[in-house]
Design a protein around this motif. Sequence first.
Motif, short mmCIF file in Angstrom:
data_model
loop_
_atom_site.label_atom_id
_atom_site.label_comp_id
_atom_site.label_asym_id
_atom_site.label_seq_id
_atom_site.Cartn_x
_atom_site.Cartn_y
_atom_site.Cartn_z
N VAL A 234 -32.82 14.96 47.16
CA VAL A 234 -32.34 15.37 45.85
C VAL A 234 -32.96 16.69 45.40
O VAL A 234 -32.40 17.40 44.57
CB VAL A 234 -32.56 14.29 44.77
CG1 VAL A 234 -31.69 13.08 45.05
CG2 VAL A 234 -34.02 13.90 44.66
N GLU A 235 -34.14 16.98 45.94
CA GLU A 235 -34.74 18.25 45.55
C GLU A 235 -35.73 18.68 46.62
O GLU A 235 -36.43 17.86 47.22
CB GLU A 235 -35.46 18.12 44.20
CG GLU A 235 -36.04 19.43 43.72
CD GLU A 235 -36.27 19.45 42.22
OE1 GLU A 235 -36.05 18.42 41.57
OE2 GLU A 235 -36.65 20.51 41.70
N THR A 236 -35.78 19.98 46.88
CA THR A 236 -36.75 20.46 47.85
C THR A 236 -37.17 21.87 47.49
O THR A 236 -36.38 22.63 46.93
CB THR A 236 -36.20 20.40 49.28
OG1 THR A 236 -37.10 21.04 50.17
CG2 THR A 236 -34.84 21.07 49.42
N GLY A 237 -38.43 22.20 47.81
CA GLY A 237 -38.91 23.54 47.49
C GLY A 237 -40.41 23.62 47.69
O GLY A 237 -41.04 22.65 48.11
N ALA A 238 -40.96 24.79 47.40
CA ALA A 238 -42.42 24.95 47.52
C ALA A 238 -43.09 24.00 46.53
O ALA A 238 -42.56 23.75 45.44
CB ALA A 238 -42.81 26.39 47.24
N ILE A 239 -44.25 23.51 46.91
CA ILE A 239 -44.87 22.45 46.13
C ILE A 239 -45.10 22.85 44.67
O ILE A 239 -44.78 22.10 43.75
CB ILE A 239 -46.17 21.97 46.82
CG1 ILE A 239 -46.80 20.79 46.06
CG2 ILE A 239 -47.20 23.08 46.97
CD1 ILE A 239 -46.19 19.50 46.39
N ASP A 240 -45.63 24.06 44.44
CA ASP A 240 -45.95 24.46 43.08
C ASP A 240 -44.71 24.60 42.22
O ASP A 240 -44.67 24.15 41.07
CB ASP A 240 -46.71 25.79 43.10
CG ASP A 240 -48.04 25.64 43.82
OD1 ASP A 240 -48.48 24.47 43.98
OD2 ASP A 240 -48.62 26.66 44.23
#
Lengths: 331, 309, 309
Positions: A234-240
């Motif tokens: 459902v969502e993905t990206g750099a941790i911060d």
Amino acid sequence: MTATLQVENLETQFPTRDGIVRAVDGVSFSVDAGEILGLVGESGSGKSITGFTILGLIDPPGRIANGSVKFKGEELTTASPERLRSLRGARIAMIFQDPMMTLNPVLRVDTQMIETVQAHEKVSEKAARARCIEALQAVGIAAPEERLKSYPHQFSGGMRQRIAIATALLHKPDLIIADEPTTALDVTIQGQILYEMRKLCRDTGTALIWITHDLSVVAGLADRIMVMYAGKIVETGAIDTVIERPQHPYTRGLIGSVPGAMPRGKRLFQIPGMAPAPLNLPPGCRFKARCSRADAVCDTMPELVELDPGHRARCHHPYDAMPLSPAEVAS
Amino acid sequence: MSQTPATVGATPTAAPLVNTEAPWKRIVAEFAESKLAMLGLVLLVLMIGASLIAPLISPQDPYDLAKLDIMDARLPPGEVAGEGFTFLLGSDGQGRDMLSAMLYGLRISLMVGVVSVVVALGIGAVAGLLAAYTGGKVDALIMRFVDIQLSFPAILIALILLAMLGNGVDKVIFALVAVQWAYFARASHGAALVERNKEYIEAARCLGISKTRMLLKHLLPNCMPPLIVIATINIARAITLEATLSFLGLGVPVTEPSLGMLISNGFDYLLSGVYWISLFPGVVLTVVIIAINLVGDQLRDVLNPRLKR
Amino acid sequence: MAVMSVLVFVGIYMIGDPLAILVSPEATELDREAIARSLGLDRPMWEQYFTFVTSALQGNFGKSFVFGQPAINLILERMPATLELALIATVTSVVIGVPLGLYAGLKHETVTARAIMAGSVLGFSLPNFWVGLMLIMVFAVQLGWLPASGRGPTMEVLGIQVSFLTLAGWKHLALPALTLGLSKCALIIRLARATAREVMLMDYVKFARAKGLNERRVIGVHILKNIMVPITTVTGLELGSLIAFAVITETIFSWPGMGKLLIDSIVNLDRPVVVAYLIVVVFLLVTISLIVDILYSVLDPRVRLGEAK
């Protein structure tokens, strides 16, 4: 440079008497060497099955229905069982959730470690033992020579998990899949192991997929994060970015339910309702029944859209790219 | 591993089904799921039916010695005797029609099996529950005795008992009860220990319910499912044991032959190639035991919530 | 043990009057008394028991009324034959049962696995003695391949007569061992299957695969070693009942073991031999359970001494 692991549109299904369970439903991601990917989701979201699918270890009657898994460019879904076996434990290692259950109770630790060495390399028992001692030292076990002669029940949970990690490290793998390895441990030991794993990956360039339901664990560990819900990302990206500016309502809910993210005295956020039953998933967005923003549009399945560079979410009504305010979550 | 396919798949459908129906309905429905178990049940019902109406359907009264003709002894199956009587399954050493003898023998075998198990179940359950509920010295004494008895092979105990008592249907039943009560005592003791610590017993105790009432109305019904399963399987065991004892000449009297006795009678003629006297009663015996075991196995699966997903 | 001896003695005492059998009907009252005195049967029961205990403690269980030899010697003389039969039956059933059960557990959906399980239900349900009779009928009477009775030629090893070193001995052993082992084999198949299905779902089996071990090692070491723990325990404990069941097998096949002696002695009311048999069996059971305990701790490191947690 090819990624260490490249997963494309992976679908893992379990045919049951009442219908097909789509445990993993069209998942795509990649991990580079030395990178740590956090795979977050609640139980039943398909995160563990994703890990087992990569290794070709799904229990029958489960099967890969679609998609591809490329390990350093090599396709794994069509690879022979023997080829998969030779990769498992050597190039791709796995660490399991419950250290009390991962070591065979009736075999000594040395048997279980040496067999791992000898499964992949023709070496003498003596040389294999030396490798095991080295690996145990690397994970901080004192007096490894004597420890090797013990049985698993003579160790604490934390020690057993270290042994499991040492076993995974024996062949200096390119990829480690860790399935909630610290969930069953005390918080202090959890911290130590997290620190050591992170250090090991940085030092050796090993890629790591860390599967967990606990956002706070990956927050301090992972480079990137991937949130799964009912078999889909459902969502993905750099941790911060994801932690500070979550776009999907589910991720927002997850962050809101972590103690410490909120001012004292505020009630922790709870996502209403329960995850949908895997056998009768609703059409459209799978989170809509629990979502405060859902409307008629959500009856169609949203795509995973890139809103910010490298940050994607599967939602028709994503939160704007702005920080999460505590008041907003509490409302 | 947080999820296995089984848990993923089972949760949604199982929950509403169980709650809306009456428990016995669910048990019947689940029992019927296994075709093999249903086959066992049908066979069993047929056998019981046939043995109940044995006097009506058997071609000959095997107990009426006046009707037996020694000239008809050891006739092979299908042979027609002088007076026009057909021995469908042959005749035994005394000229008895095997089919009739088997119907009567089945009657005795089933009767001995069922009666001994019911009595043993009663005695064993009371002893086990009493021990578990009372605790202390009574508990230790009863269970110690049960342990000692169970460590000794059942067949030997029955053998010695019958050697002392002599032959007779009542004596066989007594010996079988003496052997079997310990199983039920241990099983009910185990079940009761688990139940005793549950909240509803605690609640009942707080309400000041009498000991007898507590045992019979609260503990016993909740310990019943495992006992029913053990009882079913034990009927098969009891029938086998009776047949074995009769075979050794330490069971029912010659005048009221059970299936085991019939097999034993045939043993004397077996080496001369007269196979039917031993073969047919053995087949019937085996079918009865298999039928009971099939039913028992399925009952265990249905009644044991631990095995259910 | 002491309790057992009183129970056994009193029980045996009540079996009947051995004089009635030993003394010919024409003998005078005087003759009877003389014989009774020589056998010690004229004294009151408690005195007989006292004599029995004092001498039993010295390893003397009294003389057989029939053979005129010390009862214990008669039993011990025949014990090797029984033990040989029981051990060979056990070994055979483990060697056949474990692989079949393992296969049925690992591939439980396949037709072969179902056939194995159906076979085990059959093996479980068939009455032991009837199997013996049918084996005699087929292999000894109809086919004439194997002998139906006796032990055949024996060879001496370390002062014990054994059959299993010669071909003729094996031929004599085959049918009785098969009869005796069949139900145990079925039991082992069921047990192996159940534990295999349990063990193969364990994380450590999955972890073993994740380590890249081949299937042979996963099954042959990781799964098999865990299965052997319950198998050993059950097999060991069942050895006792096997020795008891040898009573029947020995009777059918005229195997010259202590079980046959027991039945003969019960028929002849040879009280000291029956008592000596029971004492020997109790002794054997205790020894076996001791050995099982030791084996258990060898196989399962978790129960080894002095290791809390």
